[in-house]
Every structure is written in structure tokens, then in C-alpha cells.
Design an enzyme around this catalytic site. Structure first.
Site, PDB file in Angstrom:
ATOM      1  NE  ARG A 162     -53.437  13.083-146.435  1.00 56.36           N
ATOM      2  CZ  ARG A 162     -54.430  13.755-147.435  1.00 56.36           C
ATOM      3  NH1 ARG A 162     -54.483  13.509-148.461  1.00 56.36           N
ATOM      4  NH2 ARG A 162     -55.477  13.820-146.351  1.00 56.36           N
ATOM      5  CG  HIS A 202     -59.737  12.988-144.484  1.00 58.75           C
ATOM      6  ND1 HIS A 202     -58.544  12.773-145.406  1.00 58.75           N
ATOM      7  CD2 HIS A 202     -60.883  12.884-145.393  1.00 58.75           C
ATOM      8  CE1 HIS A 202     -58.782  12.950-146.450  1.00 58.75           C
ATOM      9  NE2 HIS A 202     -60.233  13.059-146.413  1.00 58.75           N
ATOM     10  CD  GLU A 241     -59.835  17.738-149.837  1.00 53.35           C
ATOM     11  OE1 GLU A 241     -60.940  17.409-149.611  1.00 53.35           O
ATOM     12  OE2 GLU A 241     -59.285  17.234-150.696  1.00 53.35           O
ATOM     13  CG  ASN A 268     -55.805  17.078-150.923  1.00 58.13           C
ATOM     14  OD1 ASN A 268     -54.542  16.600-150.762  1.00 58.13           O
ATOM     15  ND2 ASN A 268     -56.654  16.758-150.066  1.00 58.13           N
ATOM     16  CE1 TYR A 323     -58.663  13.330-156.645  1.00 56.45           C
ATOM     17  CE2 TYR A 323     -58.626  15.318-155.004  1.00 56.45           C
ATOM     18  CZ  TYR A 323     -58.448  13.907-155.148  1.00 56.45           C
ATOM     19  OH  TYR A 323     -58.327  13.232-154.165  1.00 56.45           O
ATOM     20  CD  GLU A 345     -57.079  13.740-150.876  1.00 57.45           C
ATOM     21  OE1 GLU A 345     -58.069  13.921-151.789  1.00 57.45           O
ATOM     22  OE2 GLU A 345     -57.265  13.974-149.628  1.00 57.45           O
TER      23      GLU A 345
HETATM   24  O1  IFM Z   1     -62.233  11.028-151.293  1.00 61.47           O
HETATM   25  C1  IFM Z   1     -61.872  12.485-151.138  1.00 61.47           C
HETATM   26  C2  IFM Z   1     -60.972  12.597-150.112  1.00 61.47           C
HETATM   27  O2  IFM Z   1     -61.553  12.323-149.117  1.00 61.47           O
HETATM   28  C3  IFM Z   1     -60.680  14.189-149.950  1.00 61.47           C
HETATM   29  N1  IFM Z   1     -60.335  14.500-151.202  1.00 61.47           N
HETATM   30  C4  IFM Z   1     -60.992  14.310-152.373  1.00 61.47           C
HETATM   31  C5  IFM Z   1     -61.402  12.705-152.488  1.00 61.47           C
HETATM   32  C6  IFM Z   1     -62.260  12.697-153.675  1.00 61.47           C
HETATM   33  O3  IFM Z   1     -63.333  13.149-153.899  1.00 61.47           O
END
Ligand code: IFM
Length: 462
Positions: free
Chosen positions: A98, A142, A187, A310, A312, A370
Site C-alpha cells: 500500500r 495521504h 484518515e 487503521n 493503533y 495500518e
Molecule cells: O505515520 C502515520 C500515518 O501516516 C497515518 N497513520 C498513522 C501513522 C502513525 O502515526
């Protein structure tokens, strides 16, 4: 040595062996294993081959914006080292890559004249990926808006939506014969909040109305681009990528509970509900009313083929009267572990988010586009990086993701963020997310232990 024991997994694996890697694991054989990057974070070469300036070029060169005064001017120099990076993807047995195209490389002024050398670059990259049987997954945006469009209002200006759809069509016309998976935005919610609400990202705007306008216009641009891409070719799989996080109250108080609900509507709803449900979440719908023109809601709600998630961490939200929506990140439960970004580590939040996505948005194909972690990796004297914390993070999140398959979630793939250590926005080069270490003085790439982990054990559920 972990690297030595895992070497058979990563060296010289054939494409057939790659696709079979899912057998015996939680994940089906056709599960997509990928790695992700983005244009401004890795490409560098900002003045090469006619590329126009992006809002990030301007932001980085404004004093005090980025830690240590870092910029993406060189980044991972991927624009010149892409062959090496494709070879790394093949060595890691990734079946998909990606990446994003830089709008100002292709349309230096944002609209109008096409810079063919920019398109040629992505054309070569795509050819090299296809030759290695690595499926290219292309994201059109992006965060690197052409500065020329910012000067006309950027995402505060409705015209940007039309320009985005034109740009999407231009890229698809050139690459759509080989690139089958397309994402419009990465995002949009993060770009709206950090870039247009609190100003810690480019273009550095602040305020609630700017943020809402950036959300609405990205939603509209998504819809127009999906329509343009479908008109261009009928064989593309189209989606968008969004950062979703469970919004948990920071305490038991009613104030924090209400703040978390409000923040959930803004963060998890405002850039997704219009796409799948045709309207904004009730809690904030009134705030968008003045931005919505006739036909917008229908234009935004285009059928999509997949959703990119995405993930985290979860968010702990507290009442914060001075913040944009009276809500902001608050205290995290005692004992919670953190990554080097200060983000709470909680793999159960991924299970929760995937299940909730299905409940809220129906039976969409979902790809984790992500997931990954930043840690203060230390290179050993021999240059190797044994990033055991990252492996533990990845493993726990893969287990958490795998659990949702039994609940009927149509989870189809997983992309690690990121292939390479890279330019981490306002944090510059101080934060490392890569499964491949980049020495930013020499540009030397060194696969970390997590690279070998993802190439083998991760796929068999270890
Ligand atoms: O690096 C970023 C990415 O560009 C977008 N999502 C979160 C990642 C980590 O912060």
C-alpha cells in the site's frame, strides 16, 4: 538468533509459497499480507521531475512546526531507491504493498497541466511490484495537498473536491490496468482534526468550522472520486481508509461519558457515516448543516467495495471545555502499557473496533490497512535490530484481529505500518514505526526482527 532461525521464511520464497503461507493459521490462504507507506513520508526528491509543492513542504519549512526542524525533503529517498524497496517487499514475502501517489507530483498546480514524469515514476513502481507478484494498493491522498490548491482555500473550498475527482481519473487512466485496489483518502478524520482543527499538522489551520469544512469536503471529494473512478474503469476495487478507535470515557463521571460520546461521533462517525449511511451522526449533524449543498449527501454515499481500517489504540476521552468539541484525550487507566508515541497498547480495542464496524456499517469487506507500533529501537553493534516489543505488539493485534473471523467479520487482509522507518509528521524522524530500519544518514535499510516475524511466524499464528 531470531533472525537466523527465521531466515528460511524470508529468503527466496516463491510467490506460490507466499500465497500458501496462510495455511494452518487463523487466517485463510487468500488473506492479504501487506506493508504500507505514504508518499511524503518516504519519497523525498521534493524538487525533482517537476513536482509541485505540497502543504507539507511549506509546513515543514515553517520554523517550529516539526521536531528538530526535520522535513520530508529527503525522507527515505524512496523516489531514487524504489527498486531496493520493492526488493525488500519481495524478500519479506508481502503479497501487497500500500502506497500513496503524491498529487503535486502528478498535477504540480493541483489541476490543469499533468506532469508526466511524476506519473512515469508510479508507472515504473507498479510494474516492478507486478513483476514480483506484489499487488499494488494505491491511495490517492495521504495528506500532501498541492500548495497551489491550499492557496485557493484547500479543503475549505468546495472546488478542491472536483479537482480531486479529476486527479483520481488521471491516475486511474494511467495505472488502472495494473492497480486494482484503490483508496480515495487516508484518515480524512486525522487530516481534518490535526491539520484543520488544532493545527499541529499541515496546513496548520485551527478552529471548529475549519475542521468541519475539511471533513465535509473530503467526504464529498471521496464520493466524486469514486464515481469518477467507476466511470473510468469497471474492474477496480474501491474504498477508503480511516483511523478508528474506541472512544472510552477517561473516568466514570457523566461529564467524561458524554465527552466520549461526542468525540466518538466526531472521530469515528463524521468521515464514515456519510459514506455508508448517507448522513452525519445525530450528535453533530446540525453542525454540518450549513456546509451541505443540494445533492451532497447522495454524492458522498457511493457504494464501496471495502473499508480500510487503521488501528493503533483506543482513546480515553475526558471533558475539556477549552477543546474543540469540549472533549480531549484524558487519563489512561493505571497500568496500561504505552508505545514510544505515548499511545496505550490495547489489542482488545482492535477486536472491539472490528466488531463495531460490522454492527454500525454492515457486512463490508475490511482490510486492516495500518497497524503497527513505534518503539525506540536500538541497533546492536552488528547493525541488527531485535525489536521484540514490536513483535509482541504485532502478535497480540493479529490474535485480536483473528478472533473476529469467528464472529463473521469479513476481515480480508492486514498491512503493517510501516515497511520503513520514515518521516513521522510533526515528530519528524524521532519516531520509528518501520519493520525495516532506515539509517537516515546513509539511507541503509536493515530489516528488523519484526520483518522476519511478519514474513513467517505471524502467518502461521505464532
Ligand atoms: O505515520 C502515520 C500515518 O501516516 C497515518 N497513520 C498513522 C501513522 C502513525 O502515526
Amino acid at each position: 538468533m531470531l533472525i537466523a532461525t527465521l531466515a528460511p521464511f524470508v529468503l527466496g520464497k516463491s510467490p506460490a509459497a507466499r500465497s500458501a503461507a496462510g495455511h494452518g493459521s487463523t487466517f485463510p490462504a487468500d488473506f492479504v499480507w501487506g506493508a504500507a507507506t505514504s508518499s511524503y513520508q518516504i519519497e523525498g526528491a521534493v524538487d525533482v521531475d517537476g513536482r509541485g509543492k505540497s502543504i507539507w513542504d511549506v509546513f515543514c519549512h515553517s520554523p517550529g512546526r516539526i521536531k528538530n526542524g526535520d522535513t520530508g525533503d529527503v525522507a527515505c529517498d524512496h523516489y531514487h531507491r524504489w527498486r531496493e524497496d520493492v526488493a525488500l517487499l519481495a524478500r519479506g514475502s508481502f503479497g501487497a504493498y500500500r502506497f500513496s501517489t503524491a498529487w503535486p507530483r502528478i498535477l504540480p498546480a493541483g489541476s490543469g497541466a499533468i506532469e508526466h514524469r511524476g506519473l512515469d515514476f508510479y508507472d515504473r513502481l507498479v510494474d516492478a511490484l507486478v513483476a514480483q507478484r506484489i499487488a499494488p494498493w494505491l491511495c490517492l491522498y495521504h495528506w500532501d495537498l498541492p500548495q497551489a490548491l491550499q492557496q485557493q482555500g484547500g479543503w475549505l473550498n468546495r472546488d478542491t473536491c472536483r479537482h480531486f475527482a479529476d486527479y483520481a481519473q488521471i491516475v486511474a487512466r494511467r495505472l488502472g490496468d495494473r492497480v486494482k485496489h484503490w483508496a480515495t483518502f487516508n484518515e480524512a478524520n486525522v487530516h481534518a482534526l490535526f491539520g484543520h482543527g488544532i493545527g499541529t499538522h499541515a496546513p496548520g489551520l485551527t478552529g471548529r468550522s475549519n475542521m468541519l469544512a475539511a471533513m465535509h469536503h473530503q467526504n464529498l471529494a471521496h464520493g466524486l472520486a469514486v464515481a469518477a473512478l467507476r466511470a473510468e474503469r469497471s474492474d477496480l476495487r474501491l474504498g477508503t481508509i480511516i483511523n478508528l478507535q474506541p472512544a472510552r470515557p477517561s473516568s466514570q463521571s457523566d461529564e467524561d461519558r458524554r465527552a466520549a460520546e461526542r468525540f466518538d461521533a466526531v472521530w469515528n462517525g463524521a468521515c464514515l457515516d456519510p459514506l455508508t449511511k448517507g448522513g452525519y451522526p445525530a450528535a453533530i449533524a446540525a453542525e454540518f448543516a450549513s456546509l451541505i449543498a443540494d445533492g451532497d449527501l447522495a454524492a458522498m454515499r457511493q457504494p464501496i467495495d471495502y473499508l480500510g481500517l487503521n488501528y493503533y489504540s483506543p482513546m480515553y476521552i475526558a471533558q475539556a471545555p477549552q477543546s474543540l468539541f469540549g472533549a480531549w484525550f484524558g487519563a489512561v487507566p493505571a497500568g496500561t502499557p504505552f508505545t514510544a508515541m505515548g499511545w496505550p497498547i490495547d489489542a482488545a480495542g482492535l477486536t472491539e473496533e472490528l466488531i463495531r464496524l460490522r454492527e454500525r456499517h454492515g457486512d463490508l469487506d475490511i482490510y486492516i490497512t495500518e497497524n503497527g507500533a513505534c518503539f525506540d529501537d536500538l541497533a546492536a553493534a552488528d547493525g541488527s535490530v531485535r525489536d521484540e516489543e514490536r513483535i509482541a505488539y504485532l502478535r497480540s493485534h493479529l490474535v485480536a484481529a483473528g478472533r473476529t473471523l469467528h464472529a463473521g467479520v469479513r476481515l480480508r487482509g492486514y498491512f503493517v505500518w510501516s515497511l520503513l522507518d520514515n518521516f513521522e509528521w510533526a515528530e519528524g524522524y524521532s519516531r520509528r514505526f518501520g519493520v525495516v530500519r532506515v539509517d537516515f544518514d546513509t539511507q541503509r535499510r536493515t530489516p528488523k526482527s519484526s520483518f522476519a516475524y511478519l514474513a513467517g511466524p505471524a502467518r502461521s499464528g505464532l
